[in-house]
Design a protein around this motif. Structure first.
Motif, PDB file in Angstrom:
ATOM      1  N   LEU A 241       0.992  -1.062  -0.516  1.00 48.62           N
ATOM      2  CA  LEU A 241       0.107   0.211   0.044  1.00 48.62           C
ATOM      3  C   LEU A 241       0.841   1.300   0.222  1.00 48.62           C
ATOM      4  O   LEU A 241       0.301   2.158  -0.609  1.00 48.62           O
ATOM      5  N   TRP A 242       2.039   1.091   0.539  1.00 51.81           N
ATOM      6  CA  TRP A 242       2.913   2.542   1.261  1.00 51.81           C
ATOM      7  C   TRP A 242       3.902   2.626  -0.723  1.00 51.81           C
ATOM      8  O   TRP A 242       3.809   3.476  -1.069  1.00 51.81           O
ATOM      9  N   PHE A 243       5.017   1.514  -0.699  1.00 56.56           N
ATOM     10  CA  PHE A 243       5.819   1.354  -1.601  1.00 56.56           C
ATOM     11  C   PHE A 243       5.100   0.590  -2.934  1.00 56.56           C
ATOM     12  O   PHE A 243       5.884   1.163  -3.928  1.00 56.56           O
ATOM     13  N   GLY A 244       3.616  -0.030  -3.530  1.00 54.90           N
ATOM     14  CA  GLY A 244       3.280  -0.400  -4.362  1.00 54.90           C
ATOM     15  C   GLY A 244       4.295  -1.907  -4.802  1.00 54.90           C
ATOM     16  O   GLY A 244       4.300  -2.265  -3.425  1.00 54.90           O
ATOM     17  N   ASP A 245       3.442  -2.412  -5.350  1.00 51.54           N
ATOM     18  CA  ASP A 245       4.009  -3.661  -5.986  1.00 51.54           C
ATOM     19  C   ASP A 245       4.947  -4.309  -5.975  1.00 51.54           C
ATOM     20  O   ASP A 245       5.881  -5.344  -6.849  1.00 51.54           O
ATOM     21  N   ALA A 246       5.564  -3.520  -6.621  1.00 50.80           N
ATOM     22  CA  ALA A 246       7.115  -3.400  -7.396  1.00 50.80           C
ATOM     23  C   ALA A 246       8.173  -4.150  -6.512  1.00 50.80           C
ATOM     24  O   ALA A 246       7.761  -3.834  -5.003  1.00 50.80           O
ATOM     25  N   ALA A 247       8.460  -5.350  -7.185  1.00 51.67           N
ATOM     26  CA  ALA A 247       9.618  -6.133  -6.366  1.00 51.67           C
ATOM     27  C   ALA A 247      11.151  -4.907  -5.793  1.00 51.67           C
ATOM     28  O   ALA A 247      11.425  -3.966  -6.708  1.00 51.67           O
ATOM     29  N   ALA A 248      11.619  -5.318  -5.667  1.00 52.60           N
ATOM     30  CA  ALA A 248      12.514  -4.795  -4.736  1.00 52.60           C
ATOM     31  C   ALA A 248      13.874  -3.980  -5.738  1.00 52.60           C
ATOM     32  O   ALA A 248      14.369  -2.573  -6.070  1.00 52.60           O
ATOM     33  N   PHE A 249      14.371  -5.053  -6.944  1.00 51.55           N
ATOM     34  CA  PHE A 249      15.212  -4.584  -7.855  1.00 51.55           C
ATOM     35  C   PHE A 249      14.605  -5.184  -9.163  1.00 51.55           C
ATOM     36  O   PHE A 249      13.542  -5.977  -9.253  1.00 51.55           O
ATOM     37  N   ILE A 250      14.854  -4.336  -9.814  1.00 46.60           N
ATOM     38  CA  ILE A 250      14.675  -4.050 -11.422  1.00 46.60           C
ATOM     39  C   ILE A 250      14.745  -4.845 -12.333  1.00 46.60           C
ATOM     40  O   ILE A 250      15.808  -4.190 -12.459  1.00 46.60           O
ATOM     41  N   VAL A 251      14.467  -6.253 -12.180  1.00 47.92           N
ATOM     42  CA  VAL A 251      15.453  -7.523 -13.386  1.00 47.92           C
ATOM     43  C   VAL A 251      15.536  -7.239 -14.699  1.00 47.92           C
ATOM     44  O   VAL A 251      14.420  -7.619 -15.351  1.00 47.92           O
ATOM     45  N   PRO A 252      16.017  -6.984 -15.715  1.00 42.20           N
ATOM     46  CA  PRO A 252      16.345  -6.748 -16.976  1.00 42.20           C
ATOM     47  C   PRO A 252      16.302  -8.586 -17.351  1.00 42.20           C
ATOM     48  O   PRO A 252      16.218  -9.171 -16.688  1.00 42.20           O
ATOM     49  N   SER A 253      15.431  -9.006 -18.773  1.00 41.21           N
ATOM     50  CA  SER A 253      14.930 -10.413 -19.366  1.00 41.21           C
ATOM     51  C   SER A 253      16.452 -11.135 -18.884  1.00 41.21           C
ATOM     52  O   SER A 253      17.631 -10.935 -19.779  1.00 41.21           O
ATOM     53  N   TYR A 254      16.096 -13.022 -18.650  1.00 43.85           N
ATOM     54  CA  TYR A 254      17.693 -13.467 -18.846  1.00 43.85           C
ATOM     55  C   TYR A 254      17.078 -14.887 -19.804  1.00 43.85           C
ATOM     56  O   TYR A 254      15.321 -14.630 -19.862  1.00 43.85           O
ATOM     57  N   GLN A 255      17.648 -15.851 -19.787  1.00 39.46           N
ATOM     58  CA  GLN A 255      17.502 -16.928 -20.446  1.00 39.46           C
ATOM     59  C   GLN A 255      18.941 -17.924 -19.741  1.00 39.46           C
ATOM     60  O   GLN A 255      19.881 -17.432 -19.608  1.00 39.46           O
ATOM     61  N   ILE A 256      18.195 -19.110 -19.411  1.00 39.41           N
ATOM     62  CA  ILE A 256      19.330 -20.450 -19.714  1.00 39.41           C
ATOM     63  C   ILE A 256      19.609 -20.409 -20.798  1.00 39.41           C
ATOM     64  O   ILE A 256      18.356 -21.378 -21.547  1.00 39.41           O
ATOM     65  N   THR A 257      20.447 -20.234 -21.344  1.00 38.97           N
ATOM     66  CA  THR A 257      20.986 -20.611 -22.982  1.00 38.97           C
ATOM     67  C   THR A 257      20.713 -22.053 -22.791  1.00 38.97           C
ATOM     68  O   THR A 257      20.331 -22.670 -23.855  1.00 38.97           O
ATOM     69  N   SER A 258      21.341 -22.617 -22.280  1.00 37.28           N
ATOM     70  CA  SER A 258      21.929 -24.550 -22.467  1.00 37.28           C
ATOM     71  C   SER A 258      22.190 -25.030 -21.068  1.00 37.28           C
ATOM     72  O   SER A 258      22.763 -24.215 -20.525  1.00 37.28           O
ATOM     73  N   TYR A 259      21.104 -26.455 -21.267  1.00 37.23           N
ATOM     74  CA  TYR A 259      21.507 -27.099 -19.538  1.00 37.23           C
ATOM     75  C   TYR A 259      23.163 -27.417 -19.402  1.00 37.23           C
ATOM     76  O   TYR A 259      23.314 -28.145 -18.531  1.00 37.23           O
ATOM     77  N   TRP A 260      24.364 -27.237 -20.632  1.00 32.16           N
ATOM     78  CA  TRP A 260      25.160 -27.558 -19.956  1.00 32.16           C
ATOM     79  C   TRP A 260      26.353 -26.317 -19.486  1.00 32.16           C
ATOM     80  O   TRP A 260      26.921 -26.264 -18.951  1.00 32.16           O
ATOM     81  N   GLU A 261      25.344 -24.903 -18.818  1.00 31.35           N
ATOM     82  CA  GLU A 261      25.288 -24.229 -18.016  1.00 31.35           C
ATOM     83  C   GLU A 261      25.810 -24.831 -16.593  1.00 31.35           C
ATOM     84  O   GLU A 261      26.755 -24.167 -16.120  1.00 31.35           O
ATOM     85  N   PHE A 262      25.088 -25.855 -16.419  1.00 30.81           N
ATOM     86  CA  PHE A 262      25.182 -26.126 -15.021  1.00 30.81           C
ATOM     87  C   PHE A 262      26.709 -26.769 -14.755  1.00 30.81           C
ATOM     88  O   PHE A 262      26.287 -26.080 -13.216  1.00 30.81           O
ATOM     89  N   PRO A 263      27.870 -26.462 -15.298  1.00 29.73           N
ATOM     90  CA  PRO A 263      28.773 -26.822 -14.443  1.00 29.73           C
ATOM     91  C   PRO A 263      28.853 -25.729 -13.821  1.00 29.73           C
ATOM     92  O   PRO A 263      29.786 -25.361 -13.036  1.00 29.73           O
ATOM     93  N   ALA A 264      29.106 -25.134 -14.731  1.00 32.19           N
ATOM     94  CA  ALA A 264      29.196 -22.980 -15.222  1.00 32.19           C
ATOM     95  C   ALA A 264      28.552 -22.516 -13.390  1.00 32.19           C
ATOM     96  O   ALA A 264      29.218 -22.211 -11.890  1.00 32.19           O
ATOM     97  N   PHE A 265      26.676 -22.741 -12.679  1.00 32.24           N
ATOM     98  CA  PHE A 265      26.678 -22.540 -11.758  1.00 32.24           C
ATOM     99  C   PHE A 265      27.476 -23.182 -10.826  1.00 32.24           C
ATOM    100  O   PHE A 265      27.160 -23.109  -9.751  1.00 32.24           O
TER     101      PHE A 265
END
Length: 545
Positions: free
Chosen positions: A227-251
């Motif tokens: 009610l005071w600050f609005g519904d927005a999240a604390a951080f505004i995040v740009p679009s993102y995606q997981i390109t490949s499941y081969w990235e999980f070792p990097a994670f």
């Protein structure tokens, strides 16, 4: 036959339902639910007032009340950047040295201690004064977080309500967790994370009896915040995606790197605290020296001033170069360590998110240069880094994961975030063995992670189970010719059991003054063990009801 069965249905329902209702009322659940709503609303407004006070304090050196500290500081003369934290240190030094008995502001560790130790209370006066000092510290540019102090404030308000109404201990702990949940929910606009944090970190269990009040308070905090600050999240995040499941070792590798950053951050905090405690600088001058140091760092790197949400946003959006992010990891670590060691108020959650965003962003740039076709966006790596470093520092991987979900709206990266946070948490335990809060508590002699038995051994006293002599009994004294061991009323249960075991006695005298040797009571080994068992059973019942 059928009509007879129908006639017995109301009686059977009464036999089934009435005992449950009676137990529900006897355990004062209606009162606790109502109080959790009141506490949730009150803590939410207190959290809003806390944030507003930070902005008001900023006016005297930045001339701005917004959270865009970095943008404003870039256009502020260097001498004002130095003067802001330094003058703030003068005010903080006066308050800490003259009005706070503990010579420091409160935080999450104090709330955990109050929950673990039944006799430990959170003073309302000290809690309010601690919140004011912390708001002034952060408004003056202190490099720390605002969430821990708000959690302490929420728990303090809830504890005051429980004490005034003389509620049983389990009800006070439940209301304290409700205040914490509302504080998290109002600070982050994250109601689910507030519920999980209150259970995971504060209560240490997920009892059904505590769940509903905590949810009520967290929901109330979220509603007031939105009610005071609005519904927005604390951080505004740009679009993102997981390109490949081969990235999980990097994670997974990112999780290890984040654990190293978290361990280094905690080591810096401990080292700075150790230096401050051994320093000849008087307590009132520590904040002045710390403010001057932070101000000088802020001249070259205004990114480290204040809570740091704007710099974290820039890392999420990929607007910081690799060299600057690597440098800011070091500078933010130093600035936060100096801030907290110098007795400025503040927490470690926001700095942990900050360091995680910088670590993840830098890791993402390096990963993209090594494997350009497989690497995902920098925003993804920054989000993962936020959760990993914060989860490792706080020792709360579950609630931290959900907090990052709710802060960023990034539910699509659940598998990657869970993996990164879990590995960072496990690697931090392997490297360091503690979370930040556990280290603080163990410095005070409280080993919460060892289980309730260790807490009960140190919380119970001989006075709790000793047997007093009859009113008309003659005074007894220790025989000076016999080396009989004795106990004091204030000795812990752990001390008593050790003396029983080492001496071979099953009954020992309790003396208030060793010089006179007057026996004021008797302690029996059987009663000591029985008292210990009853406390363990009560703790187990609270965790499973």
């Amino acid at each position: 036959m059928l009509p007879e069965i129908v006639r017995t249905v109301p009686g059977r329902i009464r036999q089934w339902v009435l005992p449950n209702i009676r137990a529900f009322v006897e355990h004062r659940q209606p009162v606790i639910w109502l109080l959790s709503l009141v506490i949730g609303l009150s803590v939410a407004w207190a959290a809003i007032g806390f944030r507003q006070l930070i902005g008001i304090v900023q006016l005297y050196w930045l001339g701005d009340t917004s959270e865009q500290v970095l943008s404003v500081a870039r256009n502020t003369p260097w001498y004002m950047i130095v003067a802001g934290p330094t003058l703030g240190g003068v005010v903080v030094g006066i308050i800490v040295s003259r009005f706070l008995p503990s010579r420091r502001t409160g935080g999450v560790a104090d709330v955990i201690e109050a929950r673990a130790l039944t006799g430990r209370r959170l003073s309302l006066r000290e809690g309010l004064l601690s919140a004011f000092t912390t708001a002034f510290s952060l408004g003056a540019g202190g490099s720390a977080g605002r969430e821990g102090p708000v959690i302490h404030l929420g728990a303090t308000l809830a504890n005051a309500v429980g004490e005034r109404l003389h509620l049983p201990d389990y009800a006070r702990r439940t209301l304290m967790a409700a205040g914490v949940a509302s504080a998290i929910s109002a600070s982050f606009n994250a109601p689910i994370a507030g519920v999980l944090f209150a259970h995971e970190v504060i209560l240490g269990h997920y009892a059904s009896r505590a769940f509903v009040p905590v949810v009520i308070a967290s929901s109330a905090g979220a509603i007031v915040s939105r009610l005071w600050f609005g519904d927005a999240a604390a951080f505004i995040v740009p679009s993102y995606q997981i390109t490949s499941y081969w990235e999980f070792p990097a994670f997974a590798l990112l999780g290890v790197v984040c654990a190293m950053v978290a361990a280094a951050f905690q080591f810096a905090l401990f080292s700075a605290e150790y230096v401050a405690r051994r320093s000849p600088v008087p307590i009132w001058a520590l904040p002045i020296c710390g403010g001057l140091a932070v101000g000088l760092m802020g001249v070259a790197f205004p990114h480290v001033l204040g809570v740091g949400y704007e710099a974290t946003d820039l890392a999420l959006w990929g607007q910081l170069p690799l060299a600057l992010m690597l440098t800011l990891i070091l500078m933010k670590t130093l600035a936060t360590a100096v801030t907290l060691a110098a007795r400025f108020g503040g927490g470690v959650f926001s700095p942990s998110l900050y360091l995680g965003a910088m670590t993840g962003g830098a890791f993402g740039i390096i990963a993209a240069s090594a494997f350009p076709e497989l690497a995902s966006s920098q925003a993804l790596y920054s989000i993962l880094g936020m959760g990993a470093v914060a989860g490792a520092v706080l020792g709360a991987p579950i609630s931290t994961t959900v907090i990052v979900f709710e802060l960023t709206g990034g539910y699509a990266l659940s598998i990657a975030l869970l993996l990164t946070v879990a590995i960072a948490h496990g690697a931090n335990l392997a490297l360091h063995g503690h979370s930040y809060f556990q280290w603080q508590l163990e410095m005070r002699g409280l080993f919460v992670k060892d289980g309730p038995h260790r807490t009960e051994l140190r919380n119970a006293r001989v006075m709790d189970f000793m047997t007093l002599p009859a009113d008309d009994a003659e005074a007894e004294y220790l025989d000076p010719e016999r080396e009989t061991p004795s106990l004091k009323p204030t000795d812990t249960l752990e001390t008593a059991l050790r003396v029983f075991d080492s001496s071979g006695h099953t009954r020992l005298p309790v003396v208030a003054d060793e010089e006179t040797g007057r026996i004021v009571a008797w302690a029996e080994q059987v009663k000591a063990v029985s008292h210990f068992n009853r406390r363990l059973i009560a703790a187990s019942e609270e965790e499973h009801r």
